[in-house]
Design a protein around this motif. Structure first.
Motif, short mmCIF file in Angstrom:
data_model
loop_
_atom_site.label_atom_id
_atom_site.label_comp_id
_atom_site.label_asym_id
_atom_site.label_seq_id
_atom_site.Cartn_x
_atom_site.Cartn_y
_atom_site.Cartn_z
N VAL A 47 15.27 -6.53 -5.19
CA VAL A 47 14.91 -7.95 -5.24
C VAL A 47 13.71 -8.24 -4.35
O VAL A 47 12.93 -9.14 -4.64
CB VAL A 47 16.13 -8.80 -4.81
N THR A 48 13.54 -7.50 -3.28
CA THR A 48 12.42 -7.70 -2.37
C THR A 48 11.72 -6.37 -2.12
O THR A 48 12.28 -5.29 -2.33
CB THR A 48 12.87 -8.29 -1.02
N VAL A 49 10.49 -6.47 -1.63
CA VAL A 49 9.73 -5.26 -1.31
C VAL A 49 10.43 -4.48 -0.21
O VAL A 49 10.48 -3.24 -0.24
CB VAL A 49 8.30 -5.65 -0.90
N ASP A 107 10.42 -2.12 10.88
CA ASP A 107 10.74 -2.50 12.26
C ASP A 107 12.25 -2.62 12.44
O ASP A 107 12.76 -3.57 13.04
CB ASP A 107 10.04 -3.81 12.62
N GLY A 108 12.96 -1.65 11.88
CA GLY A 108 14.42 -1.70 11.96
C GLY A 108 14.97 -0.52 12.73
O GLY A 108 14.75 0.63 12.36
N ARG A 109 15.65 -0.79 13.84
CA ARG A 109 16.22 0.28 14.66
C ARG A 109 17.37 0.97 13.94
O ARG A 109 17.51 2.19 14.01
CB ARG A 109 16.70 -0.32 15.98
N ARG A 110 18.16 0.22 13.20
CA ARG A 110 19.31 0.81 12.52
C ARG A 110 18.87 1.82 11.47
O ARG A 110 19.40 2.94 11.43
CB ARG A 110 20.14 -0.31 11.86
N LEU A 111 17.92 1.47 10.64
CA LEU A 111 17.46 2.40 9.61
C LEU A 111 16.78 3.62 10.23
O LEU A 111 16.99 4.75 9.80
CB LEU A 111 16.51 1.69 8.65
N ALA A 112 15.98 3.40 11.28
CA ALA A 112 15.31 4.52 11.94
C ALA A 112 16.33 5.48 12.54
O ALA A 112 16.15 6.71 12.46
CB ALA A 112 14.37 4.00 13.03
N GLU A 151 13.23 0.35 1.75
CA GLU A 151 14.38 0.97 2.42
C GLU A 151 15.07 1.97 1.51
O GLU A 151 15.45 3.07 1.95
CB GLU A 151 15.35 -0.14 2.86
N GLN A 152 15.23 1.63 0.23
CA GLN A 152 15.87 2.55 -0.70
C GLN A 152 15.05 3.82 -0.87
O GLN A 152 15.60 4.93 -0.93
CB GLN A 152 16.06 1.87 -2.05
N ARG A 153 13.74 3.68 -0.94
CA ARG A 153 12.90 4.87 -1.14
C ARG A 153 12.91 5.78 0.09
O ARG A 153 12.89 7.00 -0.05
CB ARG A 153 11.47 4.44 -1.45
N LEU A 154 12.95 5.18 1.28
CA LEU A 154 13.02 6.01 2.48
C LEU A 154 14.33 6.78 2.53
O LEU A 154 14.35 7.97 2.88
CB LEU A 154 12.85 5.14 3.73
N ARG A 155 15.41 6.12 2.18
CA ARG A 155 16.70 6.83 2.16
C ARG A 155 16.70 7.93 1.10
O ARG A 155 17.20 9.03 1.32
CB ARG A 155 17.83 5.84 1.88
N ARG A 156 16.15 7.61 -0.07
CA ARG A 156 16.11 8.61 -1.14
C ARG A 156 15.20 9.77 -0.76
O ARG A 156 15.46 10.92 -1.14
CB ARG A 156 15.62 7.93 -2.42
N ARG A 157 14.17 9.48 -0.01
CA ARG A 157 13.22 10.53 0.40
C ARG A 157 13.88 11.58 1.29
O ARG A 157 13.63 12.78 1.14
CB ARG A 157 12.04 9.88 1.12
N VAL A 158 14.73 11.15 2.20
CA VAL A 158 15.36 12.11 3.13
C VAL A 158 16.59 12.76 2.52
O VAL A 158 17.12 13.71 3.11
CB VAL A 158 15.72 11.43 4.46
N ARG A 187 0.83 -1.20 0.00
CA ARG A 187 0.00 0.00 0.00
C ARG A 187 0.87 1.26 0.00
O ARG A 187 0.52 2.28 -0.60
CB ARG A 187 -0.91 0.00 1.22
N TYR A 188 2.00 1.18 0.68
CA TYR A 188 2.91 2.32 0.71
C TYR A 188 3.60 2.53 -0.64
O TYR A 188 3.84 3.66 -1.05
CB TYR A 188 3.96 2.10 1.80
N LEU A 189 3.90 1.44 -1.36
CA LEU A 189 4.73 1.53 -2.56
C LEU A 189 3.91 1.63 -3.84
O LEU A 189 4.35 2.28 -4.80
CB LEU A 189 5.64 0.30 -2.66
N LEU A 190 2.75 0.99 -3.90
CA LEU A 190 1.99 0.90 -5.14
C LEU A 190 1.03 2.07 -5.28
O LEU A 190 0.71 2.75 -4.30
CB LEU A 190 1.22 -0.42 -5.20
N PRO A 191 0.54 2.32 -6.50
CA PRO A 191 -0.44 3.40 -6.68
C PRO A 191 -1.73 3.13 -5.91
O PRO A 191 -2.02 1.98 -5.53
CB PRO A 191 -0.69 3.40 -8.20
N GLU A 192 -2.48 4.17 -5.71
CA GLU A 192 -3.74 4.05 -4.98
C GLU A 192 -4.69 3.12 -5.73
O GLU A 192 -4.87 3.23 -6.93
CB GLU A 192 -4.38 5.43 -4.82
N GLY A 193 -5.27 2.21 -5.01
CA GLY A 193 -6.21 1.27 -5.60
C GLY A 193 -5.67 -0.13 -5.78
O GLY A 193 -6.44 -1.08 -5.96
N ALA A 194 -4.34 -0.30 -5.76
CA ALA A 194 -3.78 -1.64 -5.91
C ALA A 194 -4.13 -2.50 -4.70
O ALA A 194 -4.61 -3.63 -4.85
CB ALA A 194 -2.27 -1.56 -6.11
N VAL A 195 -3.87 -2.00 -3.51
CA VAL A 195 -4.30 -2.65 -2.27
C VAL A 195 -4.88 -1.56 -1.38
O VAL A 195 -4.25 -0.51 -1.17
CB VAL A 195 -3.15 -3.41 -1.57
#
Length: 923
Positions: A579-581, A615-620, A586-593, A534-542
């Motif tokens: 390779v995985t969701v 749910d990752g303390r390191r990335l947060a 994670e890449q998009r969050l890093r790119r966002r900031v 839901r976070y990654l796909l366009p609105e309406g996919a899920v």
């Protein structure tokens, strides 16, 4: 003597008879014949085609069965060749795609880059691909520019083509290709509006697709190979010679030089006999004038420019007829009509199309490559084709009658009041329109116009208009699908991880999934994945119907609407990023900031998303440290409301789940305290900074004050910032007064006196609502001010005249509605404590701020009670003692000169209370 000498002489005679001006017309007409003669005389057989043309597909199928070529050169991006094998696992139409997000050598603002090449069964290129892949010892060579070179010619993002507007249902399938650059084999269309308008007007048609179907497709559908080649080459030459030139023609010539260079290189390296080869290209390119044209050419000075360092990713995405029409500017329904024409013509002509084995509903039709027959000499078929009117089919009453009956039945299902009389009217009107347009039989376009005229009339009762229903009747908007084995690893992983839901994710319909996470804990991973999608796909996919995901919350049950099959393209493009969701997220969050316009609020939102979905303390922690950097770099307080809301939520989460706050949280609070103290005086006087932003700044300073002071901050910095603030706007003045009250710089009594003075001043009354707005905004940074705000609001409603009060009420209501979560609960709670709970108590109710004024003042003859300074203090302030006596249930009677009373006895029995009250009054 040239093969087309007779045709050339006829055209020159016609030019001399009709043209009385310069020699431009004879030059053009003879040039057309020269182009046809040169293309057909080439040693390497050139097969001209048009994009998604049934006539081209039929002619290609027949020629492949006759010639059995061993090498096919195809006009398609050369780097897409590995994708062709994956077409076996797909349902057409699909599109070959090259995708790039990490750009090197291109301007950064044009990304991501995407190139698509749609493939349909009713196309000559698909027939060539299927023949080459299903026939042993046949080589397929793609010779056009690579995807990288496409964008080297287009350094800036091109504008999307304008598509014909849909008047009825729009299922969103026209956007399946997104903003990708479309690559088509055989882009054949007039390149200036005057010629196209002339052809449409004299052809009595509405748009280019109808003209092409009427005057090219239908006549060439049953033509033999030589006639087809000569006629299609002639059309290509006409449009090329009438092309206005410019950058587009330069790009085409560069592509042609590239294609012939690749052909020369392959023939030289492989040693293949040109008689065993076939060159499939657009009719526009079949009459190329570049020096490299032809095997006899000795021009070898063209050098293929190197590709950039951009990393391209390749895959297949679903396509549809409407997506192809939208991208290439074709008329609505034209590709569906072409598909229906292809199916009918193939059946009627006894042609067995080539299809790739493995596709749904098809079987492999392999053919053995054989030595080709000696080429026959080229004869002039063009003169007879141009001089003889095409033998068009007569009226097929059974076919037209079936269309009319079916469209009435379909219209009734969609809410139209259609009847048998309408079917008869459509039948007769179709024949009438075909006669008016000089057609021997009604075409699907005539039938569409007749149905709209006779059935739709002036209203559309449902989602679909009659033109859309005609498209559905004639074949519909066929939508392709990429098979599981041709999907990227990420998409296959999504399908596998959602398998416990028991849904068919390949369906394009919306499906409902019910998850009871308590009864079926094995569905928890599915729930986690759905939230990430839901976070990654366009609105309406899920789309979640029941259940939320917030910090500190875990739903027990969830309900989802899932339409992943409809958004397969989006999932495939996610596979290009990782390779995985989880990796993509994670890449998009890093790119966002790390974006240039990222703010501290964006970084805090990314921290929250990392906690919720990964749910990752390191990335947060990494994102939180970036938030500290962004906050220190901000020069305004515009983002203060977002920062305050999110840091409060994150601090509450960490305090509830962690033994101690992360280091970045402490750094954020200390940096924010010092940062906002520095910006506060400027924010108060800046006209561009709103009251909401200043209130949020004070909310951060006062709300985080205890934590900031415990971490080593100095409260004197805040006091100094407040003292240095000198706003002029009434709302900000009210905010400043509230801040001074909170800091103890302005007593509550003086604040009340100032407000009463404002209400008593006729010159200030019109602007008093602005002061009220500031006090309302002060509830967020200073919740303890709620009793005073209720008091001021009550006084305003009681004393302000209606011309001042009524215009301000909408502003108050919208302010409270916009900030309902922060301001309304505080006001409602305080009002509930202040005002009586029932109507019966309202008449005798006295406002607390009016209570002291209603108590009679003590007389000057009061005798001081013995007891020293405490007794003197209590005698000087009898209201406090009266209130304490009333709370304890004793009558408030003071001593007279005659002796003691109950009040004196009460004070003697409770000396501690008396001392406490005295301490409060003197402290």
């Amino acid at each position: 003597m040239s093969t087309f000498t007779a045709l050339r002489e006829q055209l020159l005679a016609a030019a001399a008879a009709f043209a009385d001006g310069p020699d431009t017309l004879p030059e053009i007409l003879t040039g057309l014949v020269d182009d046809v003669d040169r293309a057909l005389s080439e040693e390497l057989e050139i097969f001209p085609v048009c994009h998604h043309s049934p006539a081209s597909a039929l002619a290609m199928t027949r020629r492949l069965r006759e010639k059995r070529p061993k090498v096919i050169y195809l006009e398609l991006c050369e780097d897409l060749r590995p994708l062709l094998e994956e077409l076996r696992n797909c349902r057409l139409p699909v599109a070959l795609q090259a995708f790039a997000t990490e750009l090197e050598g291109f301007p950064p603002d044009v990304g991501p880059l995407s190139v698509v090449a749609p493939i349909t069964e009713a196309s000559a290129e698909y027939q060539a691909i299927a023949y080459a892949l299903e026939t042993p010892d046949v080589e397929l060579v793609l010779v056009d520019h690579s995807s990288d070179h496409v964008f080297q010619w287009l350094p800036r993002k091109p504008a999307e083509p304008v598509a014909p507007a849909r008047t009825g249902e729009d299922d969103g399938d026209g956007g399946l290709h997104g903003d990708a650059v479309g690559i088509e084999v055989g882009d054949l269309r007039p390149r200036f509006a005057e010629l196209e308008e002339h052809l449409l007007r004299h052809g009595k048609v509405r748009h280019w697709s109808e003209w092409w179907d009427q005057y090219v497709e239908q006549p060439l559908t049953g033509a033999d190979h030589d006639t087809y080649r000569q006629a299609m080459t002639l059309v290509g030459s006409l449009f090329r010679r009438l092309s206005p030139g410019g950058d587009r023609l330069a790009r085409d010539e560069d592509r042609e030089r590239h294609m012939w260079t690749r052909i020369h290189e392959h023939l030289a390296s492989s040693g293949t006999d040109p008689a065993h080869c076939l060159y499939v290209c657009g009719a526009f390119h079949a009459v190329s004038t570049v020096p490299e044209f032809g095997l006899a050419s000795t021009a070898r000075d063209y050098t293929v420019t190197p590709r950039t360092a951009t990393r391209w990713l390749y895959g297949l995405i679903p396509s549809s007829h409407s997506a192809i029409e939208t991208q290439f500017g074709l008329a609505q329904g034209s590709v569906s009509i072409a598909a229906a024409t292809w199916a009918k013509a193939a059946t009627r002509g006894g042609v067995t199309p080539y299809r790739l084995g493995g596709q749904r509903g098809t079987r492999s039709r392999a053919a053995r490559a054989a030595d080709p027959a000696p080429p026959e000499p080229v004869t002039d078929r063009l003169s007879g084709f141009l001089a003889t009117p095409p033998a068009l089919d007569g009226l097929d009453e059974a076919e037209l009658r079936g269309w009319c009956v079916d469209i009435v039945r379909l219209a009734r299902r969609n809410g139209y009041a259609a009847s048998t009389a309408d079917a008869i009217a459509v039948f007769e009107t179709s024949i009438l329109l075909a006669g008016l347009r000089d057609r021997a039989r009604p075409t699907p376009y005539d039938f569409q116009d007749a149905a709209v005229t006779c059935i739709e009339k002036d209203a559309v009762p449902g989602r679909r208009d009659i033109r859309r229903l005609c498209e559905i009747l004639l074949g519909g908007d066929r939508i392709g699908q990429v098979g599981y084995h041709s999907l990227p690893p990420l998409a296959r992983d999504v399908y596998d991880r959602l398998e416990p839901l028991g849904l068919d994710l390949t369906k394009r319909t919306q499906q409902r999934a019910l998850l009871d996470l308590t009864v079926d804990p094995e569905l928890v991973p599915c729930s986690d994945l759905l939230w990430k999608l839901r976070y990654l796909l366009p609105e309406g996919a899920v789309r979640p119907i029941m259940g939320t995901r917030r910090l500190g919350e875990r739903p027990i049950q969830e309900s989802w609407d899932i339409a992943i099959g409809r958004h397969q393209r989006s999932i495939i493009e996610l596979g290009y990023e990782g390779v995985t969701v989880e990796q993509v997220l994670e890449q998009r969050l890093r790119r966002r900031v790390r974006e240039p316009r990222a703010t501290a609020g964006d970084a805090l939102a990314a921290v929250e998303d990392a906690i919720l979905y990964l749910d990752g303390r390191r990335l947060a922690d990494e994102l939180g440290n970036r938030a500290v950097e962004l906050l220190a770099a901000e020069r305004t307080v515009d983002d203060a409301p977002e920062v305050l809301r999110r840091i409060r939520r994150l601090l509450a989460h960490y305090r509830a789940t962690q033994p101690s706050l992360p280091a970045w949280c402490e750094a954020f609070v200390t940096a924010g305290y010092a940062h906002y103290c520095t910006l506060l005086p400027t924010a108060f006087v800046d006209d561009d900074t709103g009251v909401r932003q200043v209130g949020a700044t004070l909310g951060f300073l006062f709300g985080m004050e205890s934590l900031a002071l415990s971490l080593g901050c100095d409260r004197a910095q805040l006091e100094l910032a407040v003292r240095q603030s000198h706003p002029e706007a009434p709302a900000k003045v009210a905010l400043l007064w509230a801040a001074k009250t909170q800091l103890g710089l302005l007593p509550r009594a003086e604040l009340r006196a100032r407000c009463d003075e404002l209400l008593a001043n006729p010159l200030v009354i019109p602007s008093f609502p602005l002061y009220l707005s500031g006090f309302v905004q002060a509830l967020e940074p200073i919740p303890a001010l709620a009793p005073f705000v209720v008091e001021v609001l009550s006084k305003a409603f009681a004393r302000l005249p209606d011309p001042v009060l009524l215009p301000w009420l909408p502003t108050l209501i919208t302010t409270l509605r916009r900030h309902a979560l922060e301001l309304v609960p505080v006001l409602v709670r305080e009002a509930g404590r202040t005002f009586p709970a029932g109507l019966a108590e309202l008449d005798a109710w006295v406002p607390p701020w009016a209570g002291p004024a209603s108590v009679p003042a003590p007389t000057k003859a009061v005798r001081r009670a013995p007891g020293g300074p405490v007794a003197d203090l209590l005698a000087g302030h009898p209201q406090a003692c009266d209130a304490v006596a009333a709370l304890l249930g004793h009558p408030a009677v003071w001593p007279t000169p005659a002796g003691g009373t109950a009040v004196g006895e009460l004070l003697a029995r409770h000396p501690a209370t008396t001392g406490a009250v005295a301490a409060l009054l003197t402290g």
